[in-house]
Design an enzyme around this catalytic site. Structure first.
Site, PDB file in Angstrom:
ATOM      1  CB  CYS A  64      -0.963  -0.003   1.174  1.00 27.27           C
ATOM      2  SG  CYS A  64      -2.047  -1.436   1.160  1.00 27.27           S
TER       3      CYS A  64
ATOM      4  CG  HIS B 261      -6.284   1.797  -0.105  1.00 28.21           C
ATOM      5  ND1 HIS B 261      -5.148   2.441  -0.548  1.00 28.21           N
ATOM      6  CD2 HIS B 261      -5.848   0.788   0.708  1.00 28.21           C
ATOM      7  CE1 HIS B 261      -4.078   1.841  -0.038  1.00 28.21           C
ATOM      8  NE2 HIS B 261      -4.472   0.836   0.720  1.00 28.21           N
TER       9      HIS B 261
END
Lengths: 477, 395
Positions: free
Chosen positions: B86, B339
């Site tokens: 991430c 995201h």
């Protein structure tokens, strides 16, 4: 003296009420419940469970062989005994043999262990049987069958039940069978199977042994007699002159079910659990013939370390919620698979890492004592390189350090995955794993857990086994 | 070791619309973000001397840096792909800062892009990272729920009360997201919505989990001494920090599960470079990695915004709202903006950049006169953290 030196058993946690099966099909119920292997269990994992139980108080270095028996081995070409031996952490200079293809496979393995010790080839052999057979949905056998395992150590010292005699008969008849391609057990007409098969042969085997040894049924303390149903059990025992109340060991049909090749050994374990020094135990077994064993219990029986055995495992079951779950756990109802795993298994990495994956070894740093899992070549704490001893974590107890109840990670018949961070009590090793055989609503931080060997999934065309944790099953003596 | 402070500046940024972009592929998302950044900086493809690309999963491997060379026709220059879960885009951008600071390049493109909605599965999938067998069958919510359970246990918070506390983080981020045109979600939510939402991974419910989205974000980076050739209000890099923990800290003895060393260490390194001693007072705005509401709570403590064990007091007092002392996730955060992993760090930096220039696309969420802002990503199952600090003036 040659004989049994230790015993252990395994019964899966889940129990399916026979009334529930009957209700699903609108038919009569045999009453009671049957043991059902979880969807992460098979004959390999159940055998591992029984062997761990049997290894209580035993020195693994003294064991020179492991014999595995089943009619439901997860591989038709590949031995299960080396998987079990590696997983329970035996050495590699041992005999590993598999026994299969019949309901006497379990007692065959026991007899082979006795002979191997008897002829001086080994001093201690573990024999273990596990079975997880499938009967046609809606049939009587579907209700009657159960899943389970038993293990017996055979040796020539510290014998708890000496081997006193054996008698066997071969018999060819198509009474019960499964062709290679069959999913379900096949049988011919029941009256013939019971009358000309089971009843006649097992009676001959038991009376043959009694005659051979010149003993009277009344002098036998315990009759360990597997039977397809309670009626046959009573008929055979009574016709041979055994007293149902004082001599016949409960055949484990009411609350476990007929566990195939494992069943005679499970009843033998149950007999050993109640036997006293000086007692005699007569064990019988049927399948393509019949055989009978005579054992005499010694003073050593009082030295047995605590274990679960049949009694302990029997009393720690959880009801399976639905009959449909049973069908999908056995792959009889296809469940929608969960998301595919993003990592592909590899036979080479599985082989390379087997001390961590199968034997469940961690590394204990010789410099600072930190225990890492999987085995760490560089210490987590002091960074010492390649300076560690491998330690076995599989039989260590632990506590839940933290957990989550993941509703997305499972498959459609079992959508909930309990992710668990376990901290072992002794070494404070951390193991991140799934929890199985649990009621999710009962999980708490600090809950005591133990490790259990399970099938994780099938990738790359082979069974991928590893360890999970489960709430501590407290039964046993 | 030298500080990056005031040596590098961002002179242009772009960000695609985030969301379920059924209409757009990986390449379309990259073009949308990069051409906005070109326009913002007043440059074109021929000005770019190197590209730092962050992308994780689509497709999983084997595309190298070809997003840039195929879609953007950035041929004959280095395209360096970074994969750090991430934090992929964020760390690609930090690598771009260093490439410029080294003096080798004058104008560099940092691009983060992710196409998640072509997999056929919601979420990020099951079982990634460590080992096909040893790996537990887990999802991201299940992994971060481990943090919530242990945090509540450690601080003696009843799980229902704990869910209310972290639920307020989600409510705040939904409020901000509703003011953010490019965000994936624009709905305000109530505490009742949060508490009644389906459980995804106990104790986390639907509103504790961030959006699973497609998107891209890009930055044009240059040296401070030439930044004003591109624009009058460049944004200066004050510091950064990156820290990695074990592959999965789950197995690390004594790991506490209320705090993450990687977050503490990466933020302290960034503060040191930026000359910040009290982040609670000296940071004016922050975009942090709220992949789950509980993660944002842990970030408040690990980044030094709240005292250890007392983030709930700041949540209750509204300290992190748009009107509070330190507004956090003013664009809706991962929760509402979405995201797409590789894009997120640069998307967060885009919000800080626009806030510091007072050029946010909806004035209703413009923070008053911020001088210093922070962007933060947290990657993996979880173990990897990156922090960047930006300012709108030198010194």
């Amino acid at each position: 003296m040659i004989g049994i030196t230790s015993y252990g058993a395994y019964i899966p946690t889940f129990r399916l009420s026979r009334d529930m099966i009957a209700k699903a099909w609108g038919r009569g119920s045999l009453g009671g419940e049957r043991a059902v292997a979880n969807n992460d269990e098979d004959s390999t994992t159940m055998a591992v469970g029984a062997v761990f139980d049997c290894l209580q108080g035993q020195n693994r270095r003294d064991i020179q062989g492991l014999f595995f028996a089943s009619t439901t081995a997860p591989y038709s070409e590949k031995q299960i005994s080396p998987i079990v031996a590696k997983t329970v952490d035996l050495g590699n200079e041992i005999l590993t043999y598999d026994f299969a293809n019949g309901l006497r496979a379990g007692t065959s393995a026991l007899r082979a262990a006795i002979d191997t010790v008897g002829n001086g080839s080994a001093t201690n052999i573990l024999s273990v049987a596990a079975d997880c057979r499938l009967a046609y949905p809606q049939s009587d056998a579907e209700q009657a069958f159960g899943d389970g395992a038993a293990a017996l150590m055979v040796g020539n010292s510290k014998v708890i039940a000496s081997f006193e005699g054996h008698y066997a008969l071969a018999n060819e008849m198509m009474d019960v069978w499964r062709k290679t391609e069959d999913t379900f057990v096949q049988t011919w007409e029941g009256r013939w199977v019971l009358g000309e098969g089971y009843s006649k042969l097992i009676t001959k085997a038991i009376s043959g042994l009694l005659n051979k040894k010149g003993i009277d049924p009344k002098s036998v303390s315990w009759l360990a007699l597997p039977a397809p149903n309670l009626r046959s059990h009573r008929q055979i025992a009574q016709s041979l002159g055994f007293d149902m109340k004082t001599q016949a060991v409960d055949p484990l049909l009411a609350n476990i079910g007929d566990c195939g090749a494992a069943h005679p050994l499970m009843i033998l374990v149950s007999a050993l659990e109640r036997a006293k020094s000086g007692d005699t135990i007569l064990l019988a077994s049927y399948g393509d013939g019949a055989e009978a064993f005579l054992f005499k219990v010694t003073d050593e029986i009082v030295q047995m370390k605590k274990r679960r055995g049949i009694e302990g495992y029997l009393n720690t079951g959880i009801p399976l919620a639905t009959y449909e779950k049973y069908l999908s756990y056995r792959n009889l109802l296809e469940s929608k698979p969960g998301e595919p795993f993003r990592l592909l298994p590899s036979a080479t990495s599985y082989w390379r890492d087997q001390n961590s994956i199968l034997s469940f070894h961690g590394s204990k740093c010789r410099n600072c004592g930190t225990v890492g899992f999987p085995i760490q070549r560089v210490c987590y704490t002091c960074l010492a390189k390649d300076d560690f001893d491998e330690i076995r974590l599989s039989d260590k107890l632990g506590q839940v350090f933290t957990y989550s109840i993941d509703n997305l990670a499972g498959r459609s018949d079992d959508p909930v995955v309990v992710q668990t961070m376990v901290e072992t009590e002794e070494d404070k090793a951390r193991v991140y794993c799934m929890m199985t055989d649990c009621r999710p609503e009962e999980i708490r931080v600090g809950m005591p857990v133990e490790f259990t060997f399970r099938k994780i999934y099938e990738g790359a065309g082979f069974h991928n086994y590893f360890w999970k944790c489960r709430p501590l099953r407290r039964g046993g003596k | 070791m030298q500080s990056i402070k005031d040596r590098v500046a961002i002179v242009g940024m772009g960000c695609s619309k985030f969301g379920e972009r059924w209409d757009a592929g990986l390449n379309d998302l990259a073009i949308e973000a990069v051409y906005e950044a070109y326009q913002d900086a007043g440059v074109g493809p021929k000005d770019i001397q190197a590209c730092y690309l962050g992308t994780v999963s689509a497709p999983l491997t084997g595309i190298a840096g070809t997003v840039a060379s195929e879609a953007l026709k950035l041929r004959d220059i280095p395209v360096i792909r970074n994969e750090n879960w991430c934090a992929s885009g964020h760390i690609a951008m930090i690598e771009a800062f260093m490439a410029v600071a080294s003096g080798i390049y004058d104008v560099v493109l940092a691009l983060g892009v992710e196409k998640l909605k072509d997999t056929g599965f919601p979420g990020l999938g099951t079982g990634r990272g460590m080992h096909p067998v040893i790996e537990a069958r887990r999802t991201s919510p299940g992994s971060f729920a481990l943090l919530a359970t242990r945090y509540f246990h450690t601080y003696g918070i009843d799980p229902q009360k704990g869910k209310e506390i972290i639920g307020k983080i989600a409510i705040k981020n939904h409020h901000n997201g509703a003011l953010s045109p490019k965000a994936h979600f624009h709905n305000e939510i109530t505490l009742e919505n949060v508490m009644k939402a389906p459980i995804v991974a106990w104790p986390l419910g639907l509103y504790d989990c961030c959006g699973n989205s497609d998107g891209a974000a890009a930055a044009i980076i240059t040296r401070t001494d030439i930044a004003k050739r591109f624009r009058s209000d460049p944004i200066y890099i004050k510091g950064f920090g990156v820290a990695m923990d074990s592959m999965i800290p789950h197995f690390r003895p004594e790991f506490g599960w209320t705090s993450f060393d990687a977050m503490v260490k990466s933020s302290r390194k960034a503060y040191e470079q930026a000359g910040i001693s009290n982040p609670r007072e000296e940071i004016d705005i922050a975009e942090v990695h709220d992949c789950f509401s509980i993660t944002e709570l842990a970030i408040y403590e690990d980044l030094g915004f709240s005292p250890r064990g007392r983030a709930s007091e700041d949540i209750e007092s509204g300290f992190f709202t748009l009107e509070g002392g330190l507004p956090v996730n003013t664009d809706g955060g991962l929760k509402c903006f979405g995201h797409p992993m590789g894009a997120s760090g640069i998307r967060m930096t885009y919000e800080i950049y626009k806030q510091l220039q007072q050029k946010v696309d909806n004035p209703k969420r413009q923070v008053k006169n911020p001088r210093r802002g922070l962007s933060h990503t947290f990657g993996g199952p979880p173990q990897l953290s990156a922090v960047a600090i930006l300012g709108n003036e030198k010194g």
